[in-house]
Design a protein around this motif. Structure first.
Motif: not given
Length: 123
Positions: A50, A54, A57, A68, A70-72, A78-79
């Protein structure tokens, strides 16, 4: 930046897991972040990446439509959501941060690595 990957475990085929990669020491909000995996006796393979915001991807063909990323950035985390897991997904999963904005699939572009978390998918 120091990274810590966690969330691995044992799951049956068809199940789901969510991996997390947390940064410490300093933020990685300006970095691209990728997930790689390495099965016993095999090379390290790109899984997903990513970009810093974000907004973009990237996925390996083998996990597209199942995983999938994703990031916060507010949480510096990051997930990697992994669904429809298969026995061939069994590996140690590593997260890594890169200051570059291209060649996300190339592990040599990543300068900080987490310690890895083991994912085992039983058939």
């Amino acid at each position: 930046v120091q990274l810590q990957a966690y969330g691995g475990g044992l799951v049956q085929a068809g199940g789901s897991l969510r991996l997390s990669c947390a940064a410490s020491g300093r933020t990685f909000s300006g970095n691209s972040v990728g997930w790689f995996r390495q099965a016993p006796g095999k090379e390290r393979d790109f899984v997903a990446a990513v970009n810093w915001s974000g907004g973009s991807t990237y996925y390996a063909d083998s996990v597209k439509d199942r995983f999938t990323i994703s990031r916060d950035n507010a949480k510096d985390t990051v997930y990697l959501q992994m669904n429809s897991l298969k026995p061939e997904d069994t590996a140690v999963y590593y997260c890594a941060a890169s200051p570059y904005y291209s060649h996300y699939y190339d592990w040599r572009r990543y300068t900080s690595w987490g310690q890895g978390t083991l994912v085992t998918v039983s058939s």
